[in-house]
Design an enzyme around this catalytic site. Structure first.
Site, PDB file in Angstrom:
ATOM      1  N   ASP A  67       6.904   7.288   1.841  1.00 14.46           N
ATOM      2  CA  ASP A  67       7.606   8.443   1.336  1.00 14.46           C
ATOM      3  C   ASP A  67       7.270   8.158  -0.221  1.00 14.46           C
ATOM      4  O   ASP A  67       7.557   8.750  -0.826  1.00 14.46           O
ATOM      5  CB  ASP A  67       9.174   8.326   1.317  1.00 14.46           C
ATOM      6  CG  ASP A  67      10.038   7.693   1.710  1.00 14.46           C
ATOM      7  OD1 ASP A  67       9.496   6.445   1.203  1.00 14.46           O
ATOM      8  OD2 ASP A  67      11.436   7.764   2.089  1.00 14.46           O
TER       9      ASP A  67
ATOM     10  N   LYS B  13       7.998   3.722  10.524  1.00 17.01           N
ATOM     11  CA  LYS B  13       8.811   3.496   9.702  1.00 17.01           C
ATOM     12  C   LYS B  13      10.505   4.426   9.669  1.00 17.01           C
ATOM     13  O   LYS B  13      10.286   5.351   9.020  1.00 17.01           O
ATOM     14  CB  LYS B  13       8.864   2.628   8.269  1.00 17.01           C
ATOM     15  CG  LYS B  13       9.731   1.925   7.602  1.00 17.01           C
ATOM     16  CD  LYS B  13       9.200   0.692   6.854  1.00 17.01           C
ATOM     17  CE  LYS B  13       8.722   1.751   5.620  1.00 17.01           C
ATOM     18  NZ  LYS B  13      10.097   1.883   5.029  1.00 17.01           N
TER      19      LYS B  13
ATOM     20  N   GLU C 159      14.184  -5.328   1.910  1.00 20.78           N
ATOM     21  CA  GLU C 159      14.230  -5.101   0.331  1.00 20.78           C
ATOM     22  C   GLU C 159      14.629  -5.080  -0.296  1.00 20.78           C
ATOM     23  O   GLU C 159      15.876  -5.104  -0.125  1.00 20.78           O
ATOM     24  CB  GLU C 159      13.081  -2.995   0.060  1.00 20.78           C
ATOM     25  CG  GLU C 159      13.424  -2.519  -1.074  1.00 20.78           C
ATOM     26  CD  GLU C 159      13.227  -1.362  -1.231  1.00 20.78           C
ATOM     27  OE1 GLU C 159      12.538  -1.273  -2.324  1.00 20.78           O
ATOM     28  OE2 GLU C 159      12.647  -0.773  -0.021  1.00 20.78           O
TER      29      GLU C 159
END
Length: 250
Positions: free
Chosen positions: A43, A111, A181
């Site tokens: 995205d 995801k 992340e």
């Protein structure tokens, strides 16, 4: 052809997993030809392709268009597609329906971000419906309005243990891998060592089972914000602009 099971096997065999984003046919084709393991239709396209100021503006319709393009370009890599903001937050039915549409278009997995009890239920429902899921913990861009900015997560033992607890729940719910992340490398290592499923790091150091970055960052094409951890391997912006200048001159 690379499958979620192959990705899990790579962890067991100690083989590092290489992943990059792609949003179009030709780039996906190039990545596939060079042997990339995972292509993420991220995205992040909201910022690097559509010019939005955050990923929260990306819609299912946006993701469908770019998924089609990537699927047409890649025949061997595992194609994972980001479920966009609010596409899986409004109920289990909506989550399965939206994820199923991406799988129908040719995606190999989806995801989703977060580790709340609701997200765990979504992952269970998706995997029970035959839809492979990649989790995402640490810094979760879709929750930026709650987090308050681009901040490193898991900076102390308490937060690291919390992320690990969520990761184990995601693992037990059936996810085949997890993106970590913007967490410190020692945090990422501890989590990676305590999971059976592979971890894919982005700004999480070298101890994860694999790495992922945004393709536009590593080739130097995106002109906006670029994270410090994104190593630049080329300067596509300069090449493109010089080509345009030369064309206009000619």
């Amino acid at each position: 052809m690379i499958t979620p099971l192959k990705i899990q096997k790579m962890k067991k065999e100690g083989i590092k997993i290489a992943a990059l984003t792609s949003y179009d046919f030709s780039t996906a084709k190039f990545l596939d030809e060079e042997g990339i393991d995972i292509i993420l239709v991220g995205d992040s396209l909201g910022q690097v392709i559509l010019g939005y100021d955050s990923t929260t503006k990306v819609t299912m319709d946006d993701m469908k268009v770019f998924t089609k393009a990537v699927v047409n370009g890649a025949k061997n890599a595992l194609i994972v597609v980001d479920m966009p903001f609010l596409s899986y937050h409004t109920g289990i039915y909506d989550a399965v329906k939206n994820a199923g549409e991406l799988i129908r278009l040719g995606a190999g997995a989806v995801k989703i971000e977060g580790g709340s009890d609701y997200i765990i239920d979504v992952i269970k429902a998706l995997t029970e419906a035959g839809i492979p899921v990649m989790g995402h913990l640490g810094f979760t861009p879709q929750y930026i309005n709650v987090i308050g900015g681009h901040y490193v997560q898991g900076k102390n033992l308490e937060n690291t243990l919390k992320i690990l607890e969520q990761a184990k729940k995601i693992e037990n719910a059936g996810a085949f891998s997890i993106v970590l992340e913007m967490v410190p490398d020692i945090c990422a290592k501890y989590i990676t060592d305590n999971l059976y499923i592979p971890t894919i790091g982005i700004g999480a150091g070298k101890y994860t089972d694999g790495q992922i970055l945004v393709i536009n960052d590593i080739i130097g094409k995106f002109d906006g914000f670029s994270p410090k951890f994104a190593r630049k391997y080329a300067d596509a912006k300069t090449i493109i602009k010089e080509s345009i200048r030369q064309y206009i001159k000619d």
